[in-house]
Design an enzyme around this catalytic site. Structure first.
Site, PDB file in Angstrom:
ATOM      1  N   HIS A  97       1.493   0.278 -13.104  1.00 33.00           N
ATOM      2  CA  HIS A  97       2.250  -0.950 -13.327  1.00 33.00           C
ATOM      3  C   HIS A  97       3.739  -0.595 -13.423  1.00 33.00           C
ATOM      4  CE1 HIS A  97       2.856  -5.091 -14.448  1.00 33.00           C
ATOM      5  NE2 HIS A  97       3.647  -4.675 -15.429  1.00 33.00           N
TER       6      HIS A  97
ATOM      7  N   SER B  45       4.100   2.706 -15.873  1.00 33.02           N
ATOM      8  CA  SER B  45       2.960   3.081 -16.723  1.00 33.02           C
ATOM      9  C   SER B  45       1.710   3.224 -15.868  1.00 33.02           C
ATOM     10  CB  SER B  45       2.691   1.990 -17.768  1.00 33.02           C
ATOM     11  OG  SER B  45       3.871   1.678 -18.484  1.00 33.02           O
TER      12      SER B  45
ATOM     13  N   LEU C 255      -9.658  -7.734 -13.252  1.00 37.46           N
ATOM     14  CA  LEU C 255     -11.080  -7.437 -13.078  1.00 37.46           C
ATOM     15  C   LEU C 255     -11.859  -7.811 -14.340  1.00 37.46           C
ATOM     16  CD1 LEU C 255     -10.608  -4.051 -11.229  1.00 37.46           C
ATOM     17  CD2 LEU C 255     -11.659  -6.115 -10.269  1.00 37.46           C
TER      18      LEU C 255
ATOM     19  N   ASP D 224      -2.965  -5.819 -17.146  1.00 34.08           N
ATOM     20  CA  ASP D 224      -2.001  -4.739 -17.394  1.00 34.08           C
ATOM     21  C   ASP D 224      -2.075  -4.212 -18.832  1.00 34.08           C
ATOM     22  OD1 ASP D 224      -1.096  -4.949 -14.754  1.00 34.08           O
ATOM     23  OD2 ASP D 224       0.265  -6.558 -15.285  1.00 34.08           O
TER      24      ASP D 224
ATOM     25  N   ARG E  93     -14.854 -15.987  -9.891  1.00 35.37           N
ATOM     26  CA  ARG E  93     -14.272 -14.646 -10.043  1.00 35.37           C
ATOM     27  C   ARG E  93     -15.362 -13.596 -10.266  1.00 35.37           C
ATOM     28  NH1 ARG E  93      -9.496 -12.465 -11.584  1.00 35.37           N
ATOM     29  NH2 ARG E  93      -8.555 -14.510 -11.770  1.00 35.37           N
TER      30      ARG E  93
ATOM     31  N   GLY F 130       0.782  -1.233   0.000  1.00 35.37           N
ATOM     32  CA  GLY F 130       0.000   0.000   0.000  1.00 35.37           C
ATOM     33  C   GLY F 130       0.812   1.280   0.000  1.00 35.37           C
TER      34      GLY F 130
ATOM     35  N   ASN G 165      -4.852   1.966 -13.351  1.00 35.33           N
ATOM     36  CA  ASN G 165      -3.922   1.040 -12.704  1.00 35.33           C
ATOM     37  C   ASN G 165      -2.499   1.564 -12.892  1.00 35.33           C
ATOM     38  OD1 ASN G 165      -2.935  -1.397 -11.489  1.00 35.33           O
ATOM     39  ND2 ASN G 165      -2.408  -2.145 -13.533  1.00 35.33           N
TER      40      ASN G 165
ATOM     41  N   ARG H 154      -5.322  -8.435  -8.889  1.00 39.45           N
ATOM     42  CA  ARG H 154      -6.342  -9.293  -9.485  1.00 39.45           C
ATOM     43  C   ARG H 154      -6.839  -8.678 -10.775  1.00 39.45           C
ATOM     44  NH1 ARG H 154      -8.443 -13.364  -6.975  1.00 39.45           N
ATOM     45  NH2 ARG H 154     -10.372 -13.223  -8.156  1.00 39.45           N
TER      46      ARG H 154
ATOM     47  N   GLU I  77       6.927   5.748  -9.514  1.00 39.59           N
ATOM     48  CA  GLU I  77       5.489   5.435  -9.402  1.00 39.59           C
ATOM     49  C   GLU I  77       4.752   6.517  -8.627  1.00 39.59           C
ATOM     50  OE1 GLU I  77       4.639   0.742  -9.555  1.00 39.59           O
ATOM     51  OE2 GLU I  77       5.294   1.453  -7.609  1.00 39.59           O
TER      52      GLU I  77
END
Ligand code: GAR
Length: 193
Positions: A115, A142, A99, A151, A71, A15, A113, A97, A178
């Site tokens: 990455h 990214s 989605l 991703d 899922r 986190g 997101n 995970r 990041e």
């Protein structure tokens, strides 16, 4: 009058990106919008990021994917939980995970997101190690819109970084990049919304 802008963050682990986002945006007024990190949700009950968010006064919730057989069922309940927060933006910050449509089709808002590679290079869970071991002299970070492929999705921002000599320094440099890039990406969305 400032308009509220609600953000939900999804995490699975440490986190540190979530914490950085909370420190930059929670309860701040930016471009005439009052930004609130409404909730940090984790699929992993032991995610350290949950405690970091709580320490900053942000509500947290655990939805353990192991409690679901399919899922799609997990994704559908997750979408309902997220929607309860009336979000304007969802940020995946180390949410490990994929989605499915059961989540994505219910949310008509940007989902981002981060990455730790220069996509499309090195998708997946070991991007830092894979980048370090490839033949390029750079790594990267990214930020992209989320699609149902891992991703993938349209890239909002990405930046390269020169490879350090050892993997520990490289990893540290990636995380520093990041934190900078995710803040820039959120500012971009806030500006355009
Ligand atoms: C970050 O490096 C993030 O880019 C990566 O997980 C790490 C989470 O760290 N995400 C992915 O690899 C997504 N495929 P954090 O929990 O300290 O933010």
């Amino acid at each position: 009058m400032t308009k509220p802008f609600n953000i939900v963050i999804l995490i699975s682990g440490t986190g540190s990106n979530a914490l950085n986002l909370i420190e930059h945006f929670h309860n701040k007024t930016i471009f005439d919008k009052k930004v609130i990190i409404k909730k940090v949700i984790s699929n992993n009950p032991s995610a350290k990021g949950l405690f970091k968010a709580q320490e900053k006064g942000v509500d947290t919730f655990v939805l353990n994917h192991k409690d679901f057989i399919k899922r799609e069922d997990f994704d559908s309940v997750l979408a309902s939980l997220v929607l309860k927060e009336s979000p304007n933006l969802v940020l995946l910050a180390g949410f490990m995970r994929v989605l499915s449509e059961a989540f994505l089709s219910k949310l008509d808002i940007p989902i981002l997101n981060i990455h730790p590679s220069y996509l499309p290079l090195h998708k997946g869970a070991h991007a830092i190690k894979d980048s370090f071991n490839d033949s390029n002299d750079f790594g990267g970070v990214s930020v992209h819109y989320v699609s149902k492929e891992l991703d993938s999705g349209t890239i909002l921002l990405q930046e390269k970084i020169k490879k350090a000599c050892d993997i520990e320094s490289f990893e540290k440099d990636i995380h520093t990049l990041e934190y900078k890039l995710y803040v820039e990406a959120v500012l971009k969305v806030l500006k355009g919304s």
